[in-house]
Design a protein around this motif. Structure first.
Motif, PDB file in Angstrom:
ATOM      1  N   HIS A  79     -13.771   8.201 -11.886  1.00  7.72           N
ATOM      2  CA  HIS A  79     -13.415   9.046 -10.740  1.00  7.72           C
ATOM      3  C   HIS A  79     -12.772   8.338  -9.490  1.00  7.72           C
ATOM      4  O   HIS A  79     -13.173   6.864  -9.584  1.00  7.72           O
ATOM      5  CB  HIS A  79     -14.097  10.343 -10.348  1.00  7.72           C
ATOM      6  N   HIS A  96     -14.194   8.430  -6.355  1.00  7.96           N
ATOM      7  CA  HIS A  96     -15.188   8.251  -5.348  1.00  7.96           C
ATOM      8  C   HIS A  96     -15.609   6.635  -4.953  1.00  7.96           C
ATOM      9  O   HIS A  96     -15.635   5.735  -5.672  1.00  7.96           O
ATOM     10  CB  HIS A  96     -16.535   8.913  -5.598  1.00  7.96           C
ATOM     11  N   HIS A 137     -17.337   3.976  -6.786  1.00  4.53           N
ATOM     12  CA  HIS A 137     -16.891   3.825  -8.030  1.00  4.53           C
ATOM     13  C   HIS A 137     -15.574   2.771  -8.001  1.00  4.53           C
ATOM     14  O   HIS A 137     -15.201   2.267  -8.950  1.00  4.53           O
ATOM     15  CB  HIS A 137     -16.672   4.859  -9.033  1.00  4.53           C
ATOM     16  N   HIS A 142     -17.761  17.446 -11.557  1.00  2.35           N
ATOM     17  CA  HIS A 142     -17.936  16.679 -10.390  1.00  2.35           C
ATOM     18  C   HIS A 142     -17.296  17.488  -9.286  1.00  2.35           C
ATOM     19  O   HIS A 142     -16.547  18.416  -9.454  1.00  2.35           O
ATOM     20  CB  HIS A 142     -17.797  15.344 -10.588  1.00  2.35           C
ATOM     21  N   ASP A 195     -20.286  10.195 -12.491  1.00  5.18           N
ATOM     22  CA  ASP A 195     -21.014  11.160 -11.987  1.00  5.18           C
ATOM     23  C   ASP A 195     -20.672  12.555 -12.474  1.00  5.18           C
ATOM     24  O   ASP A 195     -19.673  12.951 -12.794  1.00  5.18           O
ATOM     25  CB  ASP A 195     -20.370  11.038 -10.390  1.00  5.18           C
ATOM     26  N   HIS A 234     -24.060  16.229  -8.724  1.00  9.03           N
ATOM     27  CA  HIS A 234     -24.867  15.425  -9.483  1.00  9.03           C
ATOM     28  C   HIS A 234     -25.879  16.102 -10.192  1.00  9.03           C
ATOM     29  O   HIS A 234     -26.346  17.216 -10.118  1.00  9.03           O
ATOM     30  CB  HIS A 234     -25.493  14.465  -8.284  1.00  9.03           C
TER      31      HIS A 234
HETATM   32 ZN   LIG Z   1     -18.836  10.834  -7.363  1.00  5.16          ZN
END
Ligand SMILES: [Zn+2]
Ligand SMILES: [Zn+2]
Length: 257
Positions: free
Chosen positions: A55, A57, A60, A140, A161, A201
């Protein structure tokens, strides 16, 4: 097929300086591109042909812009970045937008760019050198996937995540007959369960609820723990799930599939 954990922390500054989510398959594929990438030499970085993103974020994708910049002019082909359409769209709009960083899908030219985007959808598989990478939808705060890495002999799944209340993840895991290893995030200790819910999470209790749905007995390693709370999270996981023999994943760890 060799899997090398370059980073598995939920933030920087954890144990032994911990890095964020980055997993390397052999020497040319990455799953996520967090700060773990900084442990690779320029020569090693140049060998990376494919990056699969869970993803968008920052933890990452943090080092993707810097990696492409570092290797672009010495490679003969673009780095291919695979991810959900929503992930790639977010990268285009907010990172490779000509303001935060150059748009390397057009640089140095549209005909010979340093990077190309390859959208995938949940459930889709990509076959590379006998390694099948399959995107598995997870839950997520933004669109996200886990990845199943299947050598044909055995599979490892890295969750990326994901939050609780995600039956589709456990259903997908139960369909993998050769599942040997599960790397599953557990970001927060139990006292932060409300925060885990809010931020998509897992905490130990939510992990335990999910694992009740898992039929097989793969080796399970927890990842993406908040720096400074890793020991507490592992203790809480192990006390809830003594029969599962769950371990902590560490940067530098390797698996062979
Ligand atoms: Zn994330
Ligand atoms: Zn994360």
């Amino acid at each position: 097929m060799k899997i090398h954990i370059l980073g598995c922390g939920g933030g920087i500054g954890g144990r032994r300086g911990g890095h964020t989510s980055t997993l390397m398959v052999d020497d040319d594929i990455l799953v996520d591109c967090g700060t773990g990438v900084t442990s690779l030499s320029l020569e090693e970085l140049t060998r990376i042909d494919h990056v699969f993103l869970t993803h968008a974020h920052l933890d990452h994708i943090a080092c993707l812009p810097l990696m492409v910049d570092a290797v672009g002019d010495t490679r003969n082909s673009p780095v291919t970045v695979h991810g959900l359409e929503a992930t790639l769209t977010a990268l285009k709009a907010h990172i490779f937008n000509g303001t935060i960083w150059p748009d390397f899908t057009r640089i140095p030219s549209l005909q010979r760019p340093w990077m190309r985007f390859e959208p995938l959808v949940g459930g889709e598989s990509v076959m590379l050198r006998g390694c099948r990478l399959t995107a598995v939808p997870v839950c997520h705060t933004i669109p996200a996937v886990a990845y199943q890495l299947d050598s044909g002999q055995a599979s490892l799944v890295v969750s990326g995540d994901t939050g609780g209340s995600c039956p589709e993840l456990w259903t997908a895991l139960n369909k993998i007959e050769n599942l040997r290893t599960l790397l599953i995030e557990t970001s927060f200790p139990e006292c932060d369960r409300a925060l885990a819910d809010l931020s998509g999470h897992l905490c130990p209790g939510l992990l335990a609820e999910g694992l009740e749905r898992l039929r097989g007995t793969p080796d399970i390693y927890i990842t993406h723990t908040k720096p400074g709370q890793t020991a507490q999270i592992l203790r809480e996981v192990q006390s809830r799930l003594p029969a599962r023999r769950i371990q902590m994943l560490n940067d530098g760890q390797e698996f062979t599939l």
